[in-house]
Design an enzyme around this catalytic site. Structure first.
Site, mmCIF file in Angstrom:
data_model
loop_
_atom_site.group_PDB
_atom_site.id
_atom_site.type_symbol
_atom_site.label_atom_id
_atom_site.label_comp_id
_atom_site.label_asym_id
_atom_site.label_seq_id
_atom_site.Cartn_x
_atom_site.Cartn_y
_atom_site.Cartn_z
ATOM 1 N N GLY A 138 6.521 2.200 2.680
ATOM 2 C CA GLY A 138 6.105 3.402 3.392
ATOM 3 C C GLY A 138 4.665 3.306 3.852
ATOM 4 N NE ARG A 146 -16.201 -5.146 11.082
ATOM 5 C CZ ARG A 146 -16.686 -5.182 12.312
ATOM 6 N NH1 ARG A 146 -15.864 -5.180 13.338
ATOM 7 N NH2 ARG A 146 -17.986 -5.217 12.531
ATOM 8 N NE ARG A 149 -2.385 30.756 -0.605
ATOM 9 C CZ ARG A 149 -1.926 30.466 -1.831
ATOM 10 N NH1 ARG A 149 -1.355 31.406 -2.552
ATOM 11 N NH2 ARG A 149 -2.047 29.257 -2.322
ATOM 12 C CB ILE A 166 1.211 9.490 0.209
ATOM 13 C CG1 ILE A 166 2.724 9.660 0.131
ATOM 14 C CG2 ILE A 166 0.772 8.969 1.563
ATOM 15 C CD1 ILE A 166 3.274 10.721 1.063
ATOM 16 C CG ASP A 167 4.954 8.777 -3.766
ATOM 17 O OD1 ASP A 167 4.916 9.912 -3.244
ATOM 18 O OD2 ASP A 167 5.874 7.967 -3.559
#
Length: 322
Positions: free
Chosen positions: A14, A28, A157, A129-130
């Site tokens: 992912g 670089r 919200r 991201i987990d």
């Protein structure tokens, strides 16, 4: 220093915001040491098929601000086989790739381990991201995904409060609740549901009842996608409390967007360290962030570590969600 003259870089699994920053840093750093770099497109599939292009300092200029991965990512069932690993290793030898940097998660690291056993020097960079790689305290992409989810829920919200509703927000995390817990605490969720802990729906219903008695008329429940069916939970809340309940699935929006400063800096440090590890003659290593220090450890040892949620964060969440 090892006499490495050419390395390859790929991204697999992912995508995660910050992958491009890691690519840029590695390129670089290598070019600064007079080492040529081949970018491998579409992960291990591209490595098997020789789908590569030479990268230099100019070709990666400015990519640290972009989400996703410039090298693309793809699944490769062939690489799961012994013959596929051999083809990938043969491609490395044919192209003169003396060291490979693989950016991704556990599956990416297992592939890097297989390649190292086939004679290719490999170093992995954790990007998911987990934030569920046991050997490192932080993975590239976690901060950006967290902020994306928090921003979305803060906006949600407003409308939930206006209509006095309950909102169930599903964030990514099929087997890991770290992202859910972090986001839930940040937005002040009424309940935080993660796959690592059993769910008591009667407790959720009771929390809502007590909150309504105390004058609260809108509720945010943050759940990981691996917990269960959010729509079934919503229906249960409607039946048990009479509260209008809606489900919002954030989905892949969490993987996109320009990476935060933290993800850019962490990715840059890890990219530089990965090149240094190869130049030091190391192989089968994974770059880790341990208490803010960038180091490396053996991939096989890293994969063997048990995955656990951050217990102190879970206890914090348990104490304040009501």
């Amino acid at each position: 220093m090892s006499e490495i003259r050419r390395i390859g870089i790929l991204t697999s699994g992912g995508d995660a915001p910050g992958m491009n920053a890691a690519i840029r840093a590695a390129v670089r750093t290598a070019v600064g040491q007079n080492i040529s770099v081949l970018g491998i497109y579409r992960g291990y599939n591209g490595l098997i098929n020789g789908d590569v292009a030479e990268l230099d300092a100019r070709s990666v200029d400015g990519i640290q601000v972009k989400g996703g991965t410039m090298l693309y990512t793809a699944r490769c069932d062939e690489f799961r086989t012994e013959a596929g690993v051999k083809r990938a290793a043969d491609t490395c030898r044919y192209l003169g790739i003396q060291g490979l940097i693989a950016i991704g998660g556990d599956g990416t690291f297992r592939g890097a381990l297989d390649l190292s056993r086939a004679g290719v020097h490999t170093v992995g960079i954790p990007a998911t991201i987990d934030n569920d790689i046991a050997c490192t305290h932080y993975t590239i992409g976690f901060d950006t995904a967290s902020n994306t989810a928090v921003e979305a829920i803060d906006k949600l919200r407003d409308t939930m409060q206006s209509h006095e509703r309950c909102s169930i927000v599903e964030v990514m995390g099929n087997r890991s609740g770290n992202l859910t817990m972090y986001v839930g605490i940040a937005v002040g969720a009424s309940s935080i549901l993660i796959p690592e802990r059993p769910i008591d729906v009667s407790e959720i219903y009771e929390k809502i009842r007590i909150s309504r008695i105390r004058g609260r008329h809108h509720h945010i429940i943050v759940t990981a996608e691996g917990v269960g069916n959010a729509h079934e939970l919503a229906e249960g809340i409607r039946q048990e409390t009479g509260l209008d309940t809606r489900v919002t699935t954030l989905g892949h929006i969490q993987r996109g967007g320009s990476p935060t400063a933290r993800d850019r800096v962490t990715a840059t440090r890890m990219g530089c360290r990965a090149v240094d590890a190869l130049l030091e003659g190391k192989s089968s290593r994974v770059i880790c962030n341990r208490n803010g220090i960038i180091t490396d450890m053996d991939i096989e040892e890293a994969l063997a570590l048990p995955k656990e949620i951050h217990e102190d964060m879970f206890q914090t969440a348990s104490r304040i969600t009501y």
